[in-house]
Design a protein around this motif. Structure first.
Motif, PDB file in Angstrom:
ATOM      1  N   ASP A   1      22.903  75.584  -0.148  1.00  0.00           N
ATOM      2  CA  ASP A   1      22.564  76.032   1.228  1.00  0.00           C
ATOM      3  C   ASP A   1      23.457  77.455   0.797  1.00  0.00           C
ATOM      4  O   ASP A   1      23.914  78.304  -0.340  1.00  0.00           O
ATOM      5  CB  ASP A   1      24.661  75.566   1.929  1.00  0.00           C
ATOM      6  CG  ASP A   1      23.912  74.707   3.264  1.00  0.00           C
ATOM      7  OD1 ASP A   1      22.666  74.760   3.629  1.00  0.00           O
ATOM      8  OD2 ASP A   1      24.505  73.690   3.606  1.00  0.00           O
TER       9      ASP A   1
ATOM     10  N   ASN B   1      29.998  66.284   2.135  1.00  0.00           N
ATOM     11  CA  ASN B   1      29.634  67.161   1.291  1.00  0.00           C
ATOM     12  C   ASN B   1      28.527  65.746   1.271  1.00  0.00           C
ATOM     13  O   ASN B   1      28.810  65.283   1.215  1.00  0.00           O
ATOM     14  CB  ASN B   1      29.484  67.737  -0.320  1.00  0.00           C
ATOM     15  CG  ASN B   1      28.575  67.677  -0.729  1.00  0.00           C
ATOM     16  OD1 ASN B   1      28.933  66.252  -1.712  1.00  0.00           O
ATOM     17  ND2 ASN B   1      27.826  68.519  -1.138  1.00  0.00           N
TER      18      ASN B   1
ATOM     19  N   MET C   1      29.190  71.318   2.319  1.00  0.00           N
ATOM     20  CA  MET C   1      30.096  72.054   2.108  1.00  0.00           C
ATOM     21  C   MET C   1      29.182  73.661   1.814  1.00  0.00           C
ATOM     22  O   MET C   1      27.793  73.753   1.242  1.00  0.00           O
ATOM     23  CB  MET C   1      30.176  72.524   0.761  1.00  0.00           C
ATOM     24  CG  MET C   1      31.338  71.212   0.477  1.00  0.00           C
ATOM     25  SD  MET C   1      31.799  71.102  -0.691  1.00  0.00           S
ATOM     26  CE  MET C   1      33.279  70.925  -0.381  1.00  0.00           C
TER      27      MET C   1
ATOM     28  N   PHE D   1      18.292  62.743   3.241  1.00  0.00           N
ATOM     29  CA  PHE D   1      17.980  61.805   2.887  1.00  0.00           C
ATOM     30  C   PHE D   1      18.980  62.418   0.565  1.00  0.00           C
ATOM     31  O   PHE D   1      18.920  63.593   1.067  1.00  0.00           O
ATOM     32  CB  PHE D   1      16.354  61.728   2.303  1.00  0.00           C
ATOM     33  CG  PHE D   1      16.026  60.624   3.340  1.00  0.00           C
ATOM     34  CD1 PHE D   1      15.952  59.320   3.205  1.00  0.00           C
ATOM     35  CD2 PHE D   1      15.168  61.448   4.075  1.00  0.00           C
ATOM     36  CE1 PHE D   1      15.387  58.476   3.746  1.00  0.00           C
ATOM     37  CE2 PHE D   1      14.969  60.879   4.694  1.00  0.00           C
ATOM     38  CZ  PHE D   1      14.771  59.343   5.107  1.00  0.00           C
TER      39      PHE D   1
ATOM     40  N   TYR E   1      18.538  66.352  -2.584  1.00  0.00           N
ATOM     41  CA  TYR E   1      18.342  66.705  -1.927  1.00  0.00           C
ATOM     42  C   TYR E   1      16.614  65.862  -1.678  1.00  0.00           C
ATOM     43  O   TYR E   1      16.121  66.994  -2.386  1.00  0.00           O
ATOM     44  CB  TYR E   1      19.166  67.298  -1.465  1.00  0.00           C
ATOM     45  CG  TYR E   1      20.282  67.044  -1.046  1.00  0.00           C
ATOM     46  CD1 TYR E   1      21.857  66.478  -0.904  1.00  0.00           C
ATOM     47  CD2 TYR E   1      21.288  68.608  -0.947  1.00  0.00           C
ATOM     48  CE1 TYR E   1      22.702  66.409  -0.844  1.00  0.00           C
ATOM     49  CE2 TYR E   1      22.551  69.037  -0.931  1.00  0.00           C
ATOM     50  CZ  TYR E   1      23.679  67.793  -1.012  1.00  0.00           C
ATOM     51  OH  TYR E   1      24.973  67.572  -0.949  1.00  0.00           O
TER      52      TYR E   1
HETATM   53  N1  SAM Z   1      26.287  71.892   2.047  1.00  0.00           N
HETATM   54  C1  SAM Z   1      25.157  70.757   1.950  1.00  0.00           C
HETATM   55  C2  SAM Z   1      26.126  69.101   1.778  1.00  0.00           C
HETATM   56  O1  SAM Z   1      26.898  70.124   1.114  1.00  0.00           O
HETATM   57  O2  SAM Z   1      26.011  68.137   1.459  1.00  0.00           O
HETATM   58  C3  SAM Z   1      23.966  70.222   2.144  1.00  0.00           C
HETATM   59  C4  SAM Z   1      22.883  71.048   2.760  1.00  0.00           C
HETATM   60  S1  SAM Z   1      21.126  71.041   2.493  1.00  0.00           S
HETATM   61  C5  SAM Z   1      20.171  73.123   2.512  1.00  0.00           C
HETATM   62  C6  SAM Z   1      20.479  69.744   3.484  1.00  0.00           C
HETATM   63  C7  SAM Z   1      20.228  68.520   2.221  1.00  0.00           C
HETATM   64  O3  SAM Z   1      20.946  67.416   2.029  1.00  0.00           O
HETATM   65  C8  SAM Z   1      19.230  67.266   3.273  1.00  0.00           C
HETATM   66  O4  SAM Z   1      17.847  68.414   3.226  1.00  0.00           O
HETATM   67  C9  SAM Z   1      19.930  66.647   3.134  1.00  0.00           C
HETATM   68  O5  SAM Z   1      19.101  65.995   1.952  1.00  0.00           O
HETATM   69  C10 SAM Z   1      21.281  66.502   2.484  1.00  0.00           C
HETATM   70  N2  SAM Z   1      22.286  65.967   3.677  1.00  0.00           N
HETATM   71  C11 SAM Z   1      23.032  66.571   4.648  1.00  0.00           C
HETATM   72  N3  SAM Z   1      23.142  65.963   5.786  1.00  0.00           N
HETATM   73  C12 SAM Z   1      22.980  64.583   4.940  1.00  0.00           C
HETATM   74  C13 SAM Z   1      22.843  63.606   5.560  1.00  0.00           C
HETATM   75  N4  SAM Z   1      23.860  63.165   6.910  1.00  0.00           N
HETATM   76  N5  SAM Z   1      22.990  62.527   5.080  1.00  0.00           N
HETATM   77  C14 SAM Z   1      21.757  62.569   4.216  1.00  0.00           C
HETATM   78  N6  SAM Z   1      21.369  63.702   3.335  1.00  0.00           N
HETATM   79  C15 SAM Z   1      21.305  64.515   4.395  1.00  0.00           C
END
Ligand code: SAM
Length: 282
Positions: A95, A118, A90, A220, A164
């Motif tokens: 982000d 998400n 998201m 993670f 996260y």
């Molecule tokens: N906007 C994203 C959301 O809605 O989840 C999150 C973005 S943030 C920059 C990225 C972090 O989300 C990663 O470092 C991790 O902690 C988590 N994340 C994103 N994809 C993931 C996945 N497939 N499995 C586990 N954690 C994930």
């Protein structure tokens, strides 16, 4: 796409690993807008290609969000419809995107959020921890002192906590959590929706006693029980784990003794001299 003179800002979630998680609506909206503001244009380009969408991409990320944000608002005011996407999941959740939303609302523009993938909520629903009440913390501060301040604040929350974390900081964050929270249930969700998805449902004490159980690769989400919600909330008051044992483990893993002492002191927020004295006493 809309009949107002001003354009609409669409917030479009994208898959966090599995392309099948893209919604029909997300595909349609991306195909209909005039341009797409993307955190990483190369990454989004691959996604668009997969769905056979060809649209102008605007690079919009943490480091250019001020000037690009203004340019995007100008386009919206001129009547262009713009979709905002992040790297994955998201937009606006850990982000860039939140800034753009604020600017758009300030300019009296319509903001249309689409539901979708998400990472935090995907981890929560399979965590086996309380889903009735939870707090999304996102990324903790990188530095120990600030991180501990946030953890101390979170230690009082009764609902489940969602974090996260990057793989290279995971180990020290787990130790910091154990130090501040005491023992709590934790589910470590790794590589959600991807080929190597795993859920480790355990508690902070067991994990900190043997951090080699974790594969430090991939993405993670840490889901931690709140202060009253977990089944195992015994609070650790004295030394949670033996510093000597920790130093011995690190040395066994190939670290020099001096370095191991420094590392353990850092993890537990104690002085190097204290750890040194305990190790030398053995
Ligand atoms: N906007 C994203 C959301 O809605 O989840 C999150 C973005 S943030 C920059 C990225 C972090 O989300 C990663 O470092 C991790 O902690 C988590 N994340 C994103 N994809 C993931 C996945 N497939 N499995 C586990 N954690 C994930």
């Amino acid at each position: 796409m809309n009949e107002n003179k001003k354009g609409t800002l669409y917030l479009v979630p994208t898959p966090i690993g599995n392309l099948e998680d893209m919604t029909y609506r997300a595909v349609r909206v991306l195909g209909e807008v005039d341009a797409i503001a993307a955190e990483d244009t190369r990454h989004t380009g691959i996604l668009l290609k997969h769905f056979d969408i060809s649209k102008p991409l605007i690079s919009y990320h943490e480091h250019n969000k001020t000037e690009k944000g203004t340019a995007i608002i100008d386009m919206l005011l001129e009547g262009k419809d713009i979709a905002c996407v992040s790297d994955a999941g998201m937009p606006a959740i850990s982000d860039p995107g939140a800034d753009l939303v604020a600017k758009a609302i300030d300019a009296d523009l319509e903001v249309v959020p689409l539901p979708g993938p998400n990472a935090a909520l995907t981890a929560l629903i399979a965590s086996n921890l309380d889903t009735k009440q939870f707090t999304f913390v996102g990324f903790l501060p990188k530095r120990g002192k600030h991180r501990n301040e946030v953890l101390q604040l979170m230690a009082k929350q009764t609902g489940t906590l969602l974090f996260y974390e990057a793989p290279h900081r995971l180990e020290e964050v787990l130790f910091d959590m154990y130090k501040v929270f005491g023992n709590r249930p934790i589910t470590i969700a790794r590589e959600l929706t991807k080929k190597f998805q795993t859920f480790m449902r355990s508690d902070l004490a067991s994990i900190c006693k043997d951090v080699t159980q974790i594969t430090y690769k991939g993405e993670f989400v840490l889901v931690v029980g709140g202060v009253e919600t977990g089944t195992n909330t015994e609070v650790v008051t004295d030394e949670p784990i033996s510093y000597e044992e920790e130093v011995t483990k690190l040395i066994a893993g190939g670290m020099a003794k001096k370095e191991a002492i420094r590392e353990v002191a850092k993890r537990f927020g104690v002085s190097r001299r204290d750890v040194y004295n305990l190790v030398e006493r053995q």
